[in-house]
Design an enzyme around this catalytic site. Structure first.
Site, PDB file in Angstrom:
ATOM      1  N   TRP A 170       0.637  -0.863   0.319  1.00 39.04           N
ATOM      2  CA  TRP A 170       0.112  -0.144  -0.425  1.00 39.04           C
ATOM      3  C   TRP A 170       0.954   1.035  -0.104  1.00 39.04           C
ATOM      4  O   TRP A 170       0.117   2.316  -0.041  1.00 39.04           O
ATOM      5  CB  TRP A 170      -1.291   0.294   0.749  1.00 39.04           C
ATOM      6  CG  TRP A 170      -1.832  -1.259   1.472  1.00 39.04           C
ATOM      7  CD1 TRP A 170      -1.862  -2.156   0.495  1.00 39.04           C
ATOM      8  CD2 TRP A 170      -3.235  -1.519   1.632  1.00 39.04           C
ATOM      9  NE1 TRP A 170      -3.417  -3.005   0.443  1.00 39.04           N
ATOM     10  CE2 TRP A 170      -3.771  -2.137   1.644  1.00 39.04           C
ATOM     11  CE3 TRP A 170      -3.357  -0.685   2.985  1.00 39.04           C
ATOM     12  CZ2 TRP A 170      -4.185  -2.890   2.610  1.00 39.04           C
ATOM     13  CZ3 TRP A 170      -4.521  -1.767   4.323  1.00 39.04           C
ATOM     14  CH2 TRP A 170      -4.920  -2.291   3.943  1.00 39.04           C
ATOM     15  N   LYS A 171       2.283   1.114   0.142  1.00 41.82           N
ATOM     16  CA  LYS A 171       3.157   2.371   0.489  1.00 41.82           C
ATOM     17  C   LYS A 171       2.740   3.175   0.828  1.00 41.82           C
ATOM     18  O   LYS A 171       2.256   2.665   2.473  1.00 41.82           O
ATOM     19  CB  LYS A 171       3.245   2.629  -0.867  1.00 41.82           C
ATOM     20  CG  LYS A 171       3.638   1.903  -2.020  1.00 41.82           C
ATOM     21  CD  LYS A 171       3.857   2.450  -3.510  1.00 41.82           C
ATOM     22  CE  LYS A 171       4.297   1.366  -4.609  1.00 41.82           C
ATOM     23  NZ  LYS A 171       4.974   1.920  -5.664  1.00 41.82           N
ATOM     24  N   GLU A 209      11.552  -6.860  -9.662  1.00 41.73           N
ATOM     25  CA  GLU A 209      10.377  -5.662  -9.820  1.00 41.73           C
ATOM     26  C   GLU A 209      11.650  -4.589 -10.611  1.00 41.73           C
ATOM     27  O   GLU A 209      11.619  -3.820  -9.865  1.00 41.73           O
ATOM     28  CB  GLU A 209      10.230  -4.537  -8.373  1.00 41.73           C
ATOM     29  CG  GLU A 209       9.656  -5.458  -7.558  1.00 41.73           C
ATOM     30  CD  GLU A 209       8.309  -5.223  -6.615  1.00 41.73           C
ATOM     31  OE1 GLU A 209       6.612  -4.556  -6.871  1.00 41.73           O
ATOM     32  OE2 GLU A 209       8.783  -4.211  -6.266  1.00 41.73           O
ATOM     33  N   GLY A 250       4.881   1.733 -11.180  1.00 39.11           N
ATOM     34  CA  GLY A 250       4.290   2.823 -11.110  1.00 39.11           C
ATOM     35  C   GLY A 250       3.716   4.128 -12.584  1.00 39.11           C
ATOM     36  O   GLY A 250       3.461   5.020 -12.381  1.00 39.11           O
ATOM     37  N   SER A 279       3.002  -2.594 -11.998  1.00 41.33           N
ATOM     38  CA  SER A 279       2.684  -1.541 -12.667  1.00 41.33           C
ATOM     39  C   SER A 279       1.561  -4.010 -13.240  1.00 41.33           C
ATOM     40  O   SER A 279       0.926  -3.391 -14.572  1.00 41.33           O
ATOM     41  CB  SER A 279       2.896  -1.161 -14.279  1.00 41.33           C
ATOM     42  OG  SER A 279       3.666  -0.412 -13.581  1.00 41.33           O
ATOM     43  N   GLY A 323       1.791  -2.655  -5.996  1.00 44.30           N
ATOM     44  CA  GLY A 323       1.736  -1.154  -5.780  1.00 44.30           C
ATOM     45  C   GLY A 323       0.199  -0.955  -5.837  1.00 44.30           C
ATOM     46  O   GLY A 323      -0.639  -1.345  -5.297  1.00 44.30           O
ATOM     47  N   GLY A 324       0.063   0.121  -7.184  1.00 45.17           N
ATOM     48  CA  GLY A 324      -1.029   0.710  -7.232  1.00 45.17           C
ATOM     49  C   GLY A 324      -2.349  -0.159  -7.198  1.00 45.17           C
ATOM     50  O   GLY A 324      -3.082   0.279  -6.569  1.00 45.17           O
TER      51      GLY A 324
HETATM   52  C1  PEP Z   1       5.548  -2.231  -6.032  1.00 45.50           C
HETATM   53  O1  PEP Z   1       5.826  -0.910  -5.567  1.00 45.50           O
HETATM   54  O2  PEP Z   1       6.080  -3.240  -5.456  1.00 45.50           O
HETATM   55  C2  PEP Z   1       4.869  -1.930  -6.963  1.00 45.50           C
HETATM   56  C3  PEP Z   1       4.982  -3.545  -7.898  1.00 45.50           C
HETATM   57  O3  PEP Z   1       3.954  -0.929  -7.605  1.00 45.50           O
HETATM   58  P1  PEP Z   1       3.240  -0.547  -8.768  1.00 45.50           P
HETATM   59  O4  PEP Z   1       2.492  -2.295  -8.998  1.00 45.50           O
HETATM   60  O5  PEP Z   1       1.994   0.071  -8.618  1.00 45.50           O
HETATM   61  O6  PEP Z   1       4.194  -1.216 -10.060  1.00 45.50           O
END
Ligand code: PEP
Length: 252
Positions: free
Chosen positions: A10-11, A167, A173, A213, A234-235
């Site tokens: 959730w950052k 990642e 993001g 993403s 993440g998002g």
């Molecule tokens: C993350 O923060 O680990 C991530 C993968 O972010 P997102 O899914 O938003 O790219």
């Protein structure tokens, strides 16, 4: 056969009220599904609130970071023991936002990995190359260095309590995910490294998540790759419907 594992990062988002609502919606949506493991990782101040909401559910709690000491005069830091105390099973370490925005090195991350495991936490360790590194054909060299540095001094048995998350920094993001082939190539490289340094058993049992993403419409094609064992999200984890759709993609 490795069971897929999807974790939501959730950052630095949510409030106490929205954290509770989001966690409750994930719990409701997952129900008694046992075919996939699910974790959510809220910001530190909401860990206890979310822990209450997750009680009796199949969703486990993770934190997004910790320090490498169990207690002491380290103003502003949070220890692995504290995370265990509030109900965390996992901690994310080495996230690229901490590597690149906060200057964390592999040596620093390695100290935290050791401390987290010693306190009884399982670790989700993030790795990944920047766009410049990929364009310079340095992806594997970067992953190799991150693996050597962050896993230094660990025995094969410790790998059983770790999940690796590939990642690519350029995919986080940005809305630009790695293709399934790019993800598979990196994951196979990572598993090969683990096989070489920790043995075949550790390598075949290891879960390697993809992060960057992941959305409901691209999750299945990523998760179908042989060495992709789920995702770190993440998002999309901030929307219960999207997160649950990604979790379901891991079951397909
Ligand atoms: C993350 O923060 O680990 C991530 C993968 O972010 P997102 O899914 O938003 O790219």
């Amino acid at each position: 056969m490795r069971k897929k594992f999807v974790a939501g990062n959730w950052k630095m988002f949510t409030t106490s009220a929205t954290a509770r609502q989001l966690a409750a919606a994930v719990v409701r949506g997952l129900g008694d599904e046992q075919g996939v493991a699910v974790a959510i990782c809220p910001p530190f101040p909401y860990l206890s609130i979310v822990a209450e909401t997750l009680q009796g559910s199949r969703v486990v709690l993770g934190a997004q970071n910790c320090y490498h000491e169990q207690e002491g005069a380290f103003t502003g830091e949070v220890s692995p023991a504290m995370l265990v105390d509030v109900g965390c099973r996992y901690v994310i370490l080495g996230h690229s936002e901490r590597r690149h925005k906060l200057g964390e090195t592999d040596a620093f991350i390695n100290r935290k990995v050791h401390a987290a495991l010693a306190a009884g936490l399982d670790v989700i360790l993030c790795l990944g190359e920047t766009l410049e590194e990929r364009q310079a054909h340095r992806t594997e060299a970067v992953l190799e260095a991150q693996l050597m540095g962050s896993l230094a001094g660990l025995e094969a048995a410790a790998l059983r309590r770790m999940v690796l998350a590939y990642e690519p920094v350029w995919a986080i993001g940005t809305g630009q995910n790695a293709t399934p082939q790019q993800a598979q190539q990196a994951h196979a490289f990572i598993r090969g490294h683990i096989r070489q340094h920790f043995g075949a058993e550790a390598a075949s049992a290891l879960l390697i998540q993809y992060g960057g993403s992941v959305k409901p419409d691209n999750a299945a094609s990523l998760f179908h790759q042989a060495d992709v064992d789920g995702g770190l999200i993440g998002g999309a984890s901030l929307n219960a419907d999207h997160f649950l759709a990604i979790v379901r993609a891991a079951l397909a």
